[in-house]
Write a protein that holds these residues in place. Structure first.
Motif, PDB file in Angstrom:
ATOM      1  N   TYR A 166      -0.059  -3.421  15.071  1.00 29.16           N
ATOM      2  CA  TYR A 166      -1.136  -4.202  15.681  1.00 29.16           C
ATOM      3  C   TYR A 166      -2.353  -3.324  15.913  1.00 29.16           C
ATOM      4  O   TYR A 166      -2.257  -2.258  16.529  1.00 29.16           O
TER       5      TYR A 166
ATOM      6  N   ASP B   4       5.863  -9.672  14.962  1.00 23.31           N
ATOM      7  CA  ASP B   4       5.552 -10.749  15.911  1.00 23.31           C
ATOM      8  C   ASP B   4       4.335 -11.515  15.398  1.00 23.31           C
ATOM      9  O   ASP B   4       3.245 -10.945  15.262  1.00 23.31           O
ATOM     10  N   LEU B   5       4.484 -12.789  15.145  1.00 17.44           N
ATOM     11  CA  LEU B   5       3.370 -13.579  14.627  1.00 17.44           C
ATOM     12  C   LEU B   5       2.279 -13.788  15.665  1.00 17.44           C
ATOM     13  O   LEU B   5       1.104 -13.940  15.322  1.00 17.44           O
ATOM     14  N   THR B   6       2.648 -13.800  16.949  1.00 17.78           N
ATOM     15  CA  THR B   6       1.682 -14.069  18.010  1.00 17.78           C
ATOM     16  C   THR B   6       1.781 -13.028  19.109  1.00 17.78           C
ATOM     17  O   THR B   6       2.770 -12.307  19.219  1.00 17.78           O
TER      18      THR B   6
ATOM     19  N   SER C 245      -2.466 -13.517  25.298  1.00 23.07           N
ATOM     20  CA  SER C 245      -3.737 -12.966  25.765  1.00 23.07           C
ATOM     21  C   SER C 245      -4.189 -13.751  26.983  1.00 23.07           C
ATOM     22  O   SER C 245      -3.611 -14.794  27.317  1.00 23.07           O
TER      23      SER C 245
ATOM     24  N   ILE D  85      -2.543 -17.839  23.308  1.00 20.55           N
ATOM     25  CA  ILE D  85      -1.751 -17.143  22.309  1.00 20.55           C
ATOM     26  C   ILE D  85      -2.641 -16.759  21.127  1.00 20.55           C
ATOM     27  O   ILE D  85      -3.323 -17.607  20.556  1.00 20.55           O
ATOM     28  N   ALA D  86      -2.624 -15.475  20.755  1.00 22.03           N
ATOM     29  CA  ALA D  86      -3.468 -14.952  19.685  1.00 22.03           C
ATOM     30  C   ALA D  86      -2.596 -14.433  18.535  1.00 22.03           C
ATOM     31  O   ALA D  86      -1.395 -14.206  18.709  1.00 22.03           O
ATOM     32  N   PRO D  87      -3.176 -14.223  17.338  1.00 15.50           N
ATOM     33  CA  PRO D  87      -2.390 -13.678  16.221  1.00 15.50           C
ATOM     34  C   PRO D  87      -1.883 -12.269  16.520  1.00 15.50           C
ATOM     35  O   PRO D  87      -2.612 -11.438  17.061  1.00 15.50           O
ATOM     36  N   GLY D  88      -0.630 -12.022  16.168  1.00 20.76           N
ATOM     37  CA  GLY D  88      -0.035 -10.706  16.361  1.00 20.76           C
ATOM     38  C   GLY D  88       0.061  -9.934  15.057  1.00 20.76           C
ATOM     39  O   GLY D  88      -0.466 -10.356  14.008  1.00 20.76           O
TER      40      GLY D  88
ATOM     41  N   ALA E 170       1.197 -11.688  11.781  1.00 25.21           N
ATOM     42  CA  ALA E 170       0.207 -12.441  11.015  1.00 25.21           C
ATOM     43  C   ALA E 170      -0.524 -11.516  10.044  1.00 25.21           C
ATOM     44  O   ALA E 170      -0.788 -11.883   8.891  1.00 25.21           O
TER      45      ALA E 170
ATOM     46  N   ARG F  93      10.216 -13.548  24.793  1.00 22.87           N
ATOM     47  CA  ARG F  93      10.305 -14.079  23.436  1.00 22.87           C
ATOM     48  C   ARG F  93      11.767 -14.175  23.008  1.00 22.87           C
ATOM     49  O   ARG F  93      12.525 -13.203  23.136  1.00 22.87           O
TER      50      ARG F  93
ATOM     51  N   VAL G 256       5.515 -16.419  26.004  1.00 24.12           N
ATOM     52  CA  VAL G 256       5.506 -17.272  24.823  1.00 24.12           C
ATOM     53  C   VAL G 256       6.468 -18.448  24.922  1.00 24.12           C
ATOM     54  O   VAL G 256       6.144 -19.571  24.549  1.00 24.12           O
TER      55      VAL G 256
END
Length: 340
Positions: free
Chosen positions: A138, A167-169, A172, A176-179, A182, A224, A246
């Motif tokens: 990330y 992790d896709l997300t 924040s 939820i933002a892209p992780g 993604a 998660r 999440v």
């Protein structure tokens, strides 16, 4: 191994039943950099009572000393040695496959660079720097698009590709933002390659955590199902799911066996409390003042009491009915009654 069909109970507070809490950060301790409600006081009480707190995160952006400094600013005293991240796990994984002193192309933040140097590896910025590996973690919202191009060029040349996590997300302060997952998908689509993944729920992260903490009776605490809880199940470690990140109630009730936590609570205050047992009565399951059962089309709930007790009873009804695939019954009315 038998599948879990209900949350466990614990007569002891969890901070007394386990010697070490392996705490996820994003969505458990903080969101968007700000402490989650009840986190600071709950962790302080658990620590003062003798529980070792270790902060285990898939977020590879910041090095451990920066994470520890942030925690301390929030009122949670921490040292760099208390932090275990996926950057450390992936750096160890790479170091076992390439010679010491090898160059590694970094697509991510400073946390990856610090972890690579700790393993005797040399971070580089370009596919033209003759890297022996590519590592992706990330990089925050400011990660430039051109960094993905560097990764793709190197991977297409046959350089092995590693990812700190998928992790896709990521939670924040605004939602939820892209992780990193993604971003990994961008490179996967462009190259057709598959990375070696180190972070939760994969074994390298569990190994890194146990090596660094020395935990004997660990409790994984996360938000998660597909990382924290799945990693705990795979490692044979008990877990506490908190509903501050999440995962919501409907996702928890639909969880397949590999995503079912040992304990369920609303937030980190659950560390300090005994966990009520769920008992089976007739065709239903009771916890606190609630009784839950699986109807023909939906989960049914009756009674009254603490909402989280109703959720625990619903978990038992859903997980028993759902088998290996997870429960597909409608839970909307039952969850609405609990305000979850």
């Amino acid at each position: 191994m038998s599948h879990r069909t209900r949350p466990d109970g614990s007569e002891q507070p969890l901070n007394e039943a386990y010697d070490t809490a392996l705490l996820d950060l994003d969505g458990v301790v903080y969101a968007g950099g700000e402490a989650i409600a009840h986190a600071v006081e709950s962790l302080g009480t658990a620590r003062d009572a003798g529980m070792h707190l270790a902060y285990v995160t898939n977020n590879a952006l910041r090095p451990p000393d920066a994470v520890a400094e942030h925690l301390s600013e929030l009122g949670i005293p921490a040292e760099a040695s208390d932090v275990v991240n996926s950057a450390q796990a992936v750096a160890r994984l790479i170091s076992e496959q390439v010679p010491e002193g090898s160059r590694v192309l970094v697509i991510g933040g400073e946390g990856l660079r610090v972890a690579l140097r700790e393993r005797g590896l040399v971070p580089v910025e370009s596919a033209e720097d003759d890297p022996a590996a590519v590592v992706q973690g990330y990089g925050g919202p400011s990660l430039e698009w051109g960094r993905f191009a560097e990764a793709c060029v190197a991977i297409r040349r046959g350089v092995p590709w590693f990812a700190s996590n998928t992790d896709l997300t990521i939670p924040s302060a605004r939602g939820i933002a892209p992780g990193n997952g993604a971003a990994v998908e961008v490179v996967r689509i462009a190259t057709g390659a598959e990375p070696q993944v180190a972070g939760k729920p994969q074994p390298p992260m569990h190994r890194e955590t146990i090596l660094r903490t020395g935990a004997e009776r660990p409790l994984v605490v996360g938000d998660r199902l597909d990382t924290d809880i799945e990693g705990a199940v795979a490692g044979g470690v008990d877990s506490l799911l908190v509903l501050t990140g999440v995962t919501d109630g409907s996702q928890l009730l639909a969880a397949p066996p590999r995503h079912r936590p040992t304990f369920v609570d609303l937030d980190l205050r659950g560390l300090l409390a005994p966990q009520p047992a769920v008992s089976e009565e007739g065709e239903g399951f009771t916890c606190g003042g609630w009784t839950a059962s699986a109807g023909s089309a939906e989960l049914e709930l009756s009674g009254d009491g603490e909402p989280v007790d109703g959720l625990r009873a619903l978990c038992a009804a859903a997980w028993t009915a759902g088998g290996e695939q997870g429960c597909g019954l409608d839970a909307s009315k039952a969850l609405a009654r609990l305000g979850l």
